[in-house]
Write an enzyme that holds these catalytic residues in place. Sequence first.
Site, short mmCIF file in Angstrom:
data_model
loop_
_atom_site.label_atom_id
_atom_site.label_comp_id
_atom_site.label_asym_id
_atom_site.label_seq_id
_atom_site.Cartn_x
_atom_site.Cartn_y
_atom_site.Cartn_z
N PRO A 47 -38.53 144.73 49.71
CA PRO A 47 -39.30 143.63 50.03
C PRO A 47 -40.84 143.51 49.38
O PRO A 47 -41.33 144.45 49.22
CB PRO A 47 -39.72 143.74 51.63
N LEU A 48 -41.06 142.24 48.81
CA LEU A 48 -42.04 142.09 47.85
C LEU A 48 -42.89 140.96 48.37
O LEU A 48 -42.58 139.77 48.14
CB LEU A 48 -41.50 141.91 46.45
N THR A 49 -44.31 141.18 48.92
CA THR A 49 -44.98 140.02 49.17
C THR A 49 -45.50 139.22 47.82
O THR A 49 -46.16 139.81 46.95
CB THR A 49 -46.31 140.56 49.83
N HIS A 75 -40.45 146.16 60.23
CA HIS A 75 -41.35 147.13 59.32
C HIS A 75 -42.21 147.98 60.18
O HIS A 75 -42.94 147.33 60.86
CB HIS A 75 -42.15 145.84 58.55
N ALA A 87 -43.82 150.44 58.93
CA ALA A 87 -44.50 151.24 57.62
C ALA A 87 -45.86 150.74 57.23
O ALA A 87 -46.31 149.58 57.53
CB ALA A 87 -43.47 151.43 56.70
N TYR A 122 -49.12 149.20 59.08
CA TYR A 122 -49.15 147.91 59.89
C TYR A 122 -48.97 148.25 61.55
O TYR A 122 -48.87 149.44 61.82
CB TYR A 122 -48.03 146.77 59.44
N ARG A 177 -38.00 150.40 58.61
CA ARG A 177 -38.77 151.13 57.44
C ARG A 177 -39.79 151.91 58.08
O ARG A 177 -40.63 151.55 58.85
CB ARG A 177 -39.40 150.02 56.46
#
Length: 362
Positions: free
Chosen positions: A23-25, A173, A175, A178, A225
């Site tokens: 996953p890539l923001t 998520h 990890a 957050y 994750r």
Amino acid sequence: MTSLFDPIRIGDIPLSNRIVMAPLTRNRATGGVPTPMMAEYYAQRASAGLIVAEASQISPMAQGYLDTPGIYSAEQVAAWRPITDAVHAAGGRIVIQLWHVGRISHSSLLPDGAAPVSSTNRIANTQTYTRDGFVPVSAPRALRDDELPAVVADYRHAARCAIEAGFDGVEVHAANTYLLEQFLRDSINDRSGPYGGSIPNRARLLLEVLRAVSDEIGAGRTGVRLSPLTTFGGSSPLDSNPQALYGYVVEQLAPLGLAYLHMIEGQTGGERHPADAPVFDYAALRRAFPGAWMVNNGFSRAEGIETVASGAADLVAYGRPFISNPDLVRRLREDAPFNTLRADKLYGGGAEGYIDYPFLPD
């Protein structure tokens, strides 16, 4: 000998190879809604065995960065549908990462200028991306215990929205410090009561979320994750005993039948074996988890091939190489050179540095 390029089934999801797009923001949504350009971006990369779509907020209060997509409204579901359709038409599989940033946010991004929410009211030592560029995050408000069932319900609802949008599954998520990791770590979680103090209490929210999501869409379509040793963005110190904490978490996850566990080794986007980090036994966690094991953090081609061949992992996730190389699977298979990444085009903007990276010639 198992190859990085061999097919695998993770839970209910069959994959054509073991190479995962992490996953890539990219900050190219508009008002939390995915845009048509994102369909081309993801379809270009559909040769990955699995795409984990960029982290997407589960509610308006879960947002932490400008122009990131959400997965909680009918408008967002409708906008994601052409994206998942495009990936499937190209032969790919795609899940979405469910995201609540917690205290890594700014009031200008939240409804009515609200304070971010977290396990604590202590501010994080980091920045986030707003209309004014990168600015220090806002001071958070500690969630009350009686507010946490609504957070769990938001994850459940977002998972259902993901399936309605055509995703093959979801990745929770937990990890990169957050919200869920803000509850996990005793370096951040300073609360008492059922969600603070002991390891089982600090892990309670994460486990409630994963049970709710698994109940809603099926454990075979649910991943998670984790990042035991990251201090991503300088936002927090490590837990006082990461081996015990994450050992307990994985032990509790094992019976759920999750499709996979996505493990970030070392510092997210940095050293996989930081010199100042405690010794951590990832292999012990892998032995305790019966589902597919995915590793991430700067793996080279040779390292990815060896990691899968040795049985140390079932899948290897690649992040930035997928940004500049839409045909990364072919480049890895043929040991071909990579395109140069344009770092100034990572966050926000249009097609440049997003969907215009060249493929290898036929």
